[in-house]
Design a protein around this motif. Structure first.
Motif, PDB file in Angstrom:
ATOM      1  N   ASN A  74     -56.767  80.642 -33.203  1.00 23.12           N
ATOM      2  CA  ASN A  74     -56.018  80.030 -32.099  1.00 23.12           C
ATOM      3  C   ASN A  74     -56.880  79.010 -31.357  1.00 23.12           C
ATOM      4  N   PRO A 109     -44.899  77.162 -43.983  1.00 22.07           N
ATOM      5  CA  PRO A 109     -46.284  77.663 -44.026  1.00 22.07           C
ATOM      6  C   PRO A 109     -46.715  78.018 -45.442  1.00 22.07           C
ATOM      7  N   PHE A 117     -57.294  75.880 -33.536  1.00 29.87           N
ATOM      8  CA  PHE A 117     -56.112  75.018 -33.523  1.00 29.87           C
ATOM      9  C   PHE A 117     -56.103  74.131 -32.283  1.00 29.87           C
ATOM     10  N   GLY A 124     -48.333  80.602 -32.873  1.00 27.77           N
ATOM     11  CA  GLY A 124     -49.703  80.785 -33.332  1.00 27.77           C
ATOM     12  C   GLY A 124     -49.948  82.166 -33.892  1.00 27.77           C
ATOM     13  N   HIS A 141     -45.222  74.108 -37.385  1.00 24.14           N
ATOM     14  CA  HIS A 141     -45.160  75.490 -37.864  1.00 24.14           C
ATOM     15  C   HIS A 141     -45.881  76.415 -36.891  1.00 24.14           C
ATOM     16  N   TYR A 142     -47.072  75.989 -36.502  1.00 23.24           N
ATOM     17  CA  TYR A 142     -47.942  76.837 -35.690  1.00 23.24           C
ATOM     18  C   TYR A 142     -47.302  77.158 -34.345  1.00 23.24           C
ATOM     19  N   LEU A 168     -50.816  75.452 -42.113  1.00 21.30           N
ATOM     20  CA  LEU A 168     -49.636  75.237 -41.280  1.00 21.30           C
ATOM     21  C   LEU A 168     -49.717  73.859 -40.624  1.00 21.30           C
TER      22      LEU A 168
END
Length: 398
Positions: free
Chosen positions: A183, A220, A186, A256, A250-251, A246
């Motif tokens: 996370n 994904p 990202f 997440g 998507h995320y 992803l």
């Protein structure tokens, strides 16, 4: 003269030897050794292209750097730069993966002269069609990271990607939390560039075929479909571990990854369930292309098996919108743009939170017959301090 009794003895011995040989061959390790010796006496296949071969278990692939030796720094990127081909001509197929002793990061850097500060790369002679960030959760795995970088940089260059590699290092000695680190990766990667695709990559998995392209699909993608530790097969249908990809859409759509899986296990399955709950499904490359070799290691210290993982998985349907990208908390300790990657060291806290309050000690029990002076000192520290008595002038106070 050979008697009948000796004939039976030889027959039983022969049958016994056959049984032992069959038992040994049934074991995967012995099958590989036998196939290896068979290959020694087999003529090499000269019908295929140089640097590539079939992905059967007994055939070794090519050098991952073989197709990059002619690359050099091209002219500066601008409006006149042509787009790279949809299928990179540098892709060579199966890759030979081994882990020689003595490899250093300096050697990896020397073999990747086009990689710039922070682990960034752009094709020198064309404009990349895809921008991919690699997110690697990490702690105490420098030995594994060295080998991953050795193979991953040329692997991505052969695919003509614009890419960056981010290593998210968990500070401290508290239990490891892989999903929370992803996370963090990202959010921090997207702050630096508008990446098309993010690959979440375990540090101990080396891709063995560059036809497994590191670009995102419309859903994904689970890239590590065939690991050697699972016999190059998918262990179960909903498995989403090792390496996954992803898009930012998507995320965010699946909120997440979970933040509350401390220790080994469970988070991959939680993520797979989130994909389904968000109305998406998992795509995968072929078994031939999605092959990975794992660097063998023992379970990390500070990454013990999570005993709560099954109970937590059972509640994913209720928790996935409440725990994830929308609730992640962390503190950046340092950000280093190293020659081969961007290292982000981060404090992700503990199960009690990012800055847990110290527990309040219980009030002391009043023991019968004990004077008040014997009460614990910690309680006395919590009582309001009295102002010091006013001293007379000229008195030292000692």
């Amino acid at each position: 003269m050979v008697t009948i009794q000796s004939k039976w003895r030889y027959l039983f011995m022969f049958l016994g030897i056959q049984l032992v040989v069959m038992a040994l061959l049934s074991r995967e390790g012995y099958q590989k050794r036998v196939s290896y010796f068979i290959r020694i006496f087999r003529k090499p296949d000269t019908t295929g292209l140089s640097g590539r071969n079939h992905t059967t278990a007994g055939i070794i692939g090519g050098d991952v750097y073989a197709n990059l030796s002619h690359l050099s720094r091209g002219h500066s990127h601008g409006d006149d730069m042509p787009y790279c081909p949809k299928t990179s001509p540098l892709i060579g197929g199966p890759i030979h993966v081994s882990f020689p002793s003595g490899l250093t990061l300096a050697e990896v850097q020397r073999k990747n002269p086009l990689v710039v500060r922070g682990g960034r790369y752009r094709p020198p002679n064309c404009e990349a069609r895809h921008r991919t960030a690699i997110i690697i959760p990490h702690r105490h795995r420098e030995h594994h990271l060295k080998f991953l970088l050795y193979y991953l940089h040329p692997f991505l260059q052969r695919q003509q990607l614009n890419y960056g590699i981010y290593v998210i290092h968990q500070a401290g000695n508290y239990t490891f939390n892989r999903a929370k680190l992803m996370n963090v990766g990202f959010r921090e990667a997207m702050r630096e560039e508008d990446w098309d695709c993010l690959f979440f990559h375990d540090v101990d998995l080396i891709p063995e075929d560059d036809r497994n392209t590191y670009v995102c699909d419309s859903n994904p993608k689970h890239a590590a479909i065939a690991m050697d530790k699972f016999g190059y097969k998918l262990p179960y249908k909903m498995y989403f571990g090792g390496v996954s990809a992803l898009t930012p859409l998507h995320y965010l759509k699946m909120n997440g990854f979970p933040n509350n899986y401390w220790g080994w296990g469970g988070e991959d399955d939680d993520i797979g369930v989130r994909v389904s709950l968000a109305g998406m499904y998992i795509t995968r490359p072929s078994l031939k292309a999605g092959r990975y070799k794992m660097i063998k290691h023992k379970l990390d210290k500070g990454n013990d098996v999570n005993p709560k993982r099954f109970n937590m998985l059972a509640k994913t349907r209720q928790t996935w919108k409440l725990d994830g990208m929308n609730t992640v908390e962390y503190e950046i300790i340092s950000r280093q743009y190293l020659p081969l990657y961007t290292n982000i060291t981060v404090n992700i806290g503990t199960e009690a939170g990012l800055h847990p309050r110290p527990p309040t000690p219980p009030p002391p029990a009043k023991a019968a017959g004990k004077p008040a002076a014997e009460a614990p000192a910690v309680v006395a520290e919590k009582s309001p301090a009295k102002p010091p008595a006013k001293q007379k002038e000229g008195h030292s106070g000692k």
